[in-house]
Motif scaffolding. Sequence first.
Motif, PDB file in Angstrom:
ATOM      1  N   ASP A 205      61.295  47.201  31.372  1.00 40.63           N
ATOM      2  CA  ASP A 205      61.529  45.759  31.456  1.00 40.63           C
ATOM      3  C   ASP A 205      62.974  45.468  31.862  1.00 40.63           C
ATOM      4  O   ASP A 205      63.238  44.666  32.770  1.00 40.63           O
ATOM      5  CB  ASP A 205      61.209  45.082  30.124  1.00 40.63           C
ATOM      6  N   THR A 206      63.917  46.099  31.181  1.00 39.67           N
ATOM      7  CA  THR A 206      65.333  45.899  31.512  1.00 39.67           C
ATOM      8  C   THR A 206      65.646  46.451  32.892  1.00 39.67           C
ATOM      9  O   THR A 206      66.427  45.853  33.655  1.00 39.67           O
ATOM     10  CB  THR A 206      66.230  46.579  30.464  1.00 39.67           C
ATOM     11  N   PHE A 208      63.688  46.630  35.535  1.00 41.01           N
ATOM     12  CA  PHE A 208      63.211  45.736  36.583  1.00 41.01           C
ATOM     13  C   PHE A 208      64.068  44.472  36.658  1.00 41.01           C
ATOM     14  O   PHE A 208      64.286  43.933  37.751  1.00 41.01           O
ATOM     15  CB  PHE A 208      61.740  45.388  36.348  1.00 41.01           C
ATOM     16  N   ALA A 209      64.560  44.012  35.522  1.00 41.88           N
ATOM     17  CA  ALA A 209      65.471  42.860  35.532  1.00 41.88           C
ATOM     18  C   ALA A 209      66.769  43.214  36.249  1.00 41.88           C
ATOM     19  O   ALA A 209      67.296  42.418  37.043  1.00 41.88           O
ATOM     20  CB  ALA A 209      65.748  42.399  34.106  1.00 41.88           C
ATOM     21  N   HIS A 250      59.608  42.280  44.600  1.00 45.43           N
ATOM     22  CA  HIS A 250      59.558  42.178  43.137  1.00 45.43           C
ATOM     23  C   HIS A 250      58.251  41.575  42.648  1.00 45.43           C
ATOM     24  O   HIS A 250      57.951  41.635  41.448  1.00 45.43           O
ATOM     25  CB  HIS A 250      60.762  41.373  42.636  1.00 45.43           C
ATOM     26  N   SER A 254      55.618  45.810  39.003  1.00 43.54           N
ATOM     27  CA  SER A 254      56.048  45.293  37.708  1.00 43.54           C
ATOM     28  C   SER A 254      56.083  46.452  36.732  1.00 43.54           C
ATOM     29  O   SER A 254      55.550  47.534  37.014  1.00 43.54           O
ATOM     30  CB  SER A 254      55.075  44.211  37.219  1.00 43.54           C
ATOM     31  N   PRO A 255      56.711  46.265  35.565  1.00 47.13           N
ATOM     32  CA  PRO A 255      56.720  47.352  34.575  1.00 47.13           C
ATOM     33  C   PRO A 255      55.344  47.840  34.179  1.00 47.13           C
ATOM     34  O   PRO A 255      55.174  48.981  33.760  1.00 47.13           O
ATOM     35  CB  PRO A 255      57.453  46.719  33.383  1.00 47.13           C
ATOM     36  N   LYS A 256      54.333  46.991  34.346  1.00 47.16           N
ATOM     37  CA  LYS A 256      52.975  47.356  33.957  1.00 47.16           C
ATOM     38  C   LYS A 256      52.118  47.822  35.132  1.00 47.16           C
ATOM     39  O   LYS A 256      50.996  48.276  34.946  1.00 47.16           O
ATOM     40  CB  LYS A 256      52.297  46.173  33.259  1.00 47.16           C
TER      41      LYS A 256
END
Length: 286
Positions: A205-206, A208-209, A250, A254-256
């Motif tokens: 999550d971090t 990808f941010a 983006h 995604s993280p998932k």
Amino acid sequence: MNNFWHRLRLVLAMVKIEHSIFALPFAYSGAFLAAGGWPGWRVFLLLTLAMVMVRSFAMAMNRILDLRYDRLNPRTQSRQLVTGELSVRFTSFFALGTALVFVLACAGLNTLCLLLSVPALLWSAAYSLTKRFTWLCHFFLGSVLGLAPVAGWIAVDPQFALPTLLLFCGVLFWVAGFDIFYAAQDVEFDRSHGLHSVPAAFGLDTAFALAGFSHVQAALFFLFAGLSASLGWLYFLAWAVVAAVLFWEHRLVSPKDLSRLNMSFFTLNGVVAALLFLGVVLDFAF
């Protein structure tokens, strides 16, 4: 003769020659900006040779330095040094040869290029080692590719200028952003083998941010580079498309869901480099 072509295919696969599309357009952009248009065949050909050689050197060194990890990582076990299709001895001689040709090409350009050739080689080879001790490795890799527009500029005009330094920063953040994406494939492997990356250190999550933040910075620096070079609307039209492509990138991963990572990594990022160069060329042409 068949053995020669087979060996050549293996070498081209090892250095991923198709990925030259990431750096070459930025080197050409730097050259066109410095020359105010077409830089001439001598500069163009020597710059192309130098860029292909330094990238081939960097990839060969990466494969040698990372060999013990590539043997353990399921994602990299088909690489040519791991399978034994290419030997470490051959790859070492190949790296030495490409380094020599790179230095000679730089010497053919101008004195500043020659003086910076060996530091550039050392910088390009060091990326593989940064993964051993810092998650900033993605930004280090970005700085390696960021040298492309600087190289293009000084190949024509042997001094440093604001537009190419802004392009350097843009490429740095652009590469760092998509390399963070790419490292998402190896989170568990990196953690279990003591390798460093943003995804391994902070989670997806971090990561990808931070990749998104990096690509925002890249878009801004590409914009500022065009403004500092007094480019016209055709460049800024290309820039707007590039910004949209980065945004779309983006949306694809995604993280998932990493299933479309390869499309994001290669196809879209190749488009970014080519579009910005096209914007520079069309701006000077029209």
